[in-house]
Design a protein around this motif. Sequence first.
Motif, PDB file in Angstrom:
ATOM      1  N   VAL A 146       0.838  -1.204   0.000  1.00  0.00           N
ATOM      2  CA  VAL A 146       0.000   0.000   0.000  1.00  0.00           C
ATOM      3  C   VAL A 146       0.872   1.253   0.000  1.00  0.00           C
ATOM      4  O   VAL A 146       0.603   2.203  -0.743  1.00  0.00           O
ATOM      5  CB  VAL A 146      -0.980  -0.003   1.193  1.00  0.00           C
ATOM      6  CG1 VAL A 146      -1.699   1.333   1.312  1.00  0.00           C
ATOM      7  CG2 VAL A 146      -1.993  -1.141   1.047  1.00  0.00           C
ATOM      8  N   LYS A 147       1.931   1.275   0.797  1.00  0.00           N
ATOM      9  CA  LYS A 147       2.831   2.436   0.822  1.00  0.00           C
ATOM     10  C   LYS A 147       3.478   2.668  -0.534  1.00  0.00           C
ATOM     11  O   LYS A 147       3.677   3.801  -0.953  1.00  0.00           O
ATOM     12  CB  LYS A 147       3.919   2.248   1.883  1.00  0.00           C
ATOM     13  CG  LYS A 147       3.443   2.451   3.291  1.00  0.00           C
ATOM     14  CD  LYS A 147       4.588   2.267   4.278  1.00  0.00           C
ATOM     15  CE  LYS A 147       4.128   2.521   5.701  1.00  0.00           C
ATOM     16  NZ  LYS A 147       5.224   2.310   6.670  1.00  0.00           N
ATOM     17  N   TYR A 148       3.825   1.624  -1.227  1.00  0.00           N
ATOM     18  CA  TYR A 148       4.531   1.705  -2.510  1.00  0.00           C
ATOM     19  C   TYR A 148       3.640   2.226  -3.639  1.00  0.00           C
ATOM     20  O   TYR A 148       4.095   2.948  -4.509  1.00  0.00           O
ATOM     21  CB  TYR A 148       5.066   0.315  -2.858  1.00  0.00           C
ATOM     22  CG  TYR A 148       5.847   0.234  -4.141  1.00  0.00           C
ATOM     23  CD1 TYR A 148       7.180   0.614  -4.179  1.00  0.00           C
ATOM     24  CD2 TYR A 148       5.260  -0.241  -5.303  1.00  0.00           C
ATOM     25  CE1 TYR A 148       7.917   0.536  -5.351  1.00  0.00           C
ATOM     26  CE2 TYR A 148       5.982  -0.326  -6.486  1.00  0.00           C
ATOM     27  CZ  TYR A 148       7.312   0.055  -6.503  1.00  0.00           C
ATOM     28  OH  TYR A 148       8.025  -0.023  -7.669  1.00  0.00           O
ATOM     29  N   SER A 154      -9.190  -7.149   3.903  1.00  0.00           N
ATOM     30  CA  SER A 154      -9.691  -6.144   4.840  1.00  0.00           C
ATOM     31  C   SER A 154      -8.544  -5.319   5.413  1.00  0.00           C
ATOM     32  O   SER A 154      -8.670  -4.105   5.572  1.00  0.00           O
ATOM     33  CB  SER A 154     -10.470  -6.815   5.975  1.00  0.00           C
ATOM     34  OG  SER A 154     -11.621  -7.447   5.460  1.00  0.00           O
ATOM     35  N   HIS A 155      -7.424  -5.966   5.703  1.00  0.00           N
ATOM     36  CA  HIS A 155      -6.258  -5.245   6.205  1.00  0.00           C
ATOM     37  C   HIS A 155      -5.742  -4.249   5.167  1.00  0.00           C
ATOM     38  O   HIS A 155      -5.395  -3.117   5.497  1.00  0.00           O
ATOM     39  CB  HIS A 155      -5.151  -6.225   6.609  1.00  0.00           C
ATOM     40  CG  HIS A 155      -3.919  -5.551   7.091  1.00  0.00           C
ATOM     41  ND1 HIS A 155      -2.788  -5.420   6.314  1.00  0.00           N
ATOM     42  CD2 HIS A 155      -3.639  -4.919   8.263  1.00  0.00           C
ATOM     43  CE1 HIS A 155      -1.873  -4.767   6.988  1.00  0.00           C
ATOM     44  NE2 HIS A 155      -2.361  -4.448   8.177  1.00  0.00           N
ATOM     45  N   CYS A 182      -5.155   1.365   3.350  1.00  0.00           N
ATOM     46  CA  CYS A 182      -5.452   2.414   2.361  1.00  0.00           C
ATOM     47  C   CYS A 182      -6.090   3.620   3.042  1.00  0.00           C
ATOM     48  O   CYS A 182      -5.724   4.768   2.763  1.00  0.00           O
ATOM     49  CB  CYS A 182      -6.372   1.886   1.264  1.00  0.00           C
ATOM     50  SG  CYS A 182      -5.574   0.784   0.084  1.00  0.00           S
ATOM     51  N   HIS A 183      -7.027   3.372   3.937  1.00  0.00           N
ATOM     52  CA  HIS A 183      -7.665   4.467   4.675  1.00  0.00           C
ATOM     53  C   HIS A 183      -6.656   5.170   5.572  1.00  0.00           C
ATOM     54  O   HIS A 183      -6.583   6.401   5.595  1.00  0.00           O
ATOM     55  CB  HIS A 183      -8.836   3.945   5.515  1.00  0.00           C
ATOM     56  CG  HIS A 183     -10.060   3.663   4.716  1.00  0.00           C
ATOM     57  ND1 HIS A 183     -10.980   4.626   4.380  1.00  0.00           N
ATOM     58  CD2 HIS A 183     -10.505   2.507   4.162  1.00  0.00           C
ATOM     59  CE1 HIS A 183     -11.942   4.079   3.662  1.00  0.00           C
ATOM     60  NE2 HIS A 183     -11.682   2.801   3.515  1.00  0.00           N
ATOM     61  N   ARG A 184      -5.880   4.397   6.301  1.00  0.00           N
ATOM     62  CA  ARG A 184      -4.911   4.970   7.246  1.00  0.00           C
ATOM     63  C   ARG A 184      -3.868   5.823   6.531  1.00  0.00           C
ATOM     64  O   ARG A 184      -3.492   6.892   7.015  1.00  0.00           O
ATOM     65  CB  ARG A 184      -4.224   3.843   8.026  1.00  0.00           C
ATOM     66  CG  ARG A 184      -3.267   4.323   9.101  1.00  0.00           C
ATOM     67  CD  ARG A 184      -2.654   3.162   9.878  1.00  0.00           C
ATOM     68  NE  ARG A 184      -1.684   2.414   9.104  1.00  0.00           N
ATOM     69  CZ  ARG A 184      -0.397   2.759   8.937  1.00  0.00           C
ATOM     70  NH1 ARG A 184       0.057   3.869   9.483  1.00  0.00           N
ATOM     71  NH2 ARG A 184       0.425   2.014   8.227  1.00  0.00           N
ATOM     72  N   LEU A 185      -3.430   5.367   5.350  1.00  0.00           N
ATOM     73  CA  LEU A 185      -2.379   6.068   4.615  1.00  0.00           C
ATOM     74  C   LEU A 185      -2.928   7.022   3.554  1.00  0.00           C
ATOM     75  O   LEU A 185      -2.168   7.578   2.769  1.00  0.00           O
ATOM     76  CB  LEU A 185      -1.441   5.042   3.963  1.00  0.00           C
ATOM     77  CG  LEU A 185      -0.688   4.146   4.947  1.00  0.00           C
ATOM     78  CD1 LEU A 185      -0.028   2.975   4.227  1.00  0.00           C
ATOM     79  CD2 LEU A 185       0.334   4.959   5.725  1.00  0.00           C
TER      80      LEU A 185
END
Length: 129
Positions: A89-91, A107-108, A113-116
């Motif tokens: 997700v970060k990449y 789900s994780h 995605c929401h958190r970042l």
Amino acid sequence: MKLGIIGSRKYPDSKEVRDFVKEVEATEIASGGNPAGVDYWVMLEATQRPGVTYVEFTPNHYPANQYSRGYKKSRYYISNFFERNTKLVKYCDKVIVFMAEQSPGSSHVLRECHRLHKEHEVKGMACPY
């Protein structure tokens, strides 16, 4: 654009996933490197696209291959999958999630995605978040 495409091993429609990968606009396509299901279908199509780089974010206990990023060999831990999801997700600039059912891994990815604050889209079922 760096596009992450992940999903469940139980996703029922390989044609939908493969057709999506064939047509989507991206310079890089990343997946989780699972040898079954969505990750596998993504790898099959993305590696055949000229001008598109395919990248895998495999869990740390998987054997490395020519597509692996951020790899370090370790013992099997369930947390390796979640660590891999966060790296993916970060990449990526955007993440596509093919969900057939609620799964802890998918789900994780959505929570990350929401958190970042990453752009994301869910295919196959309504976004649970």
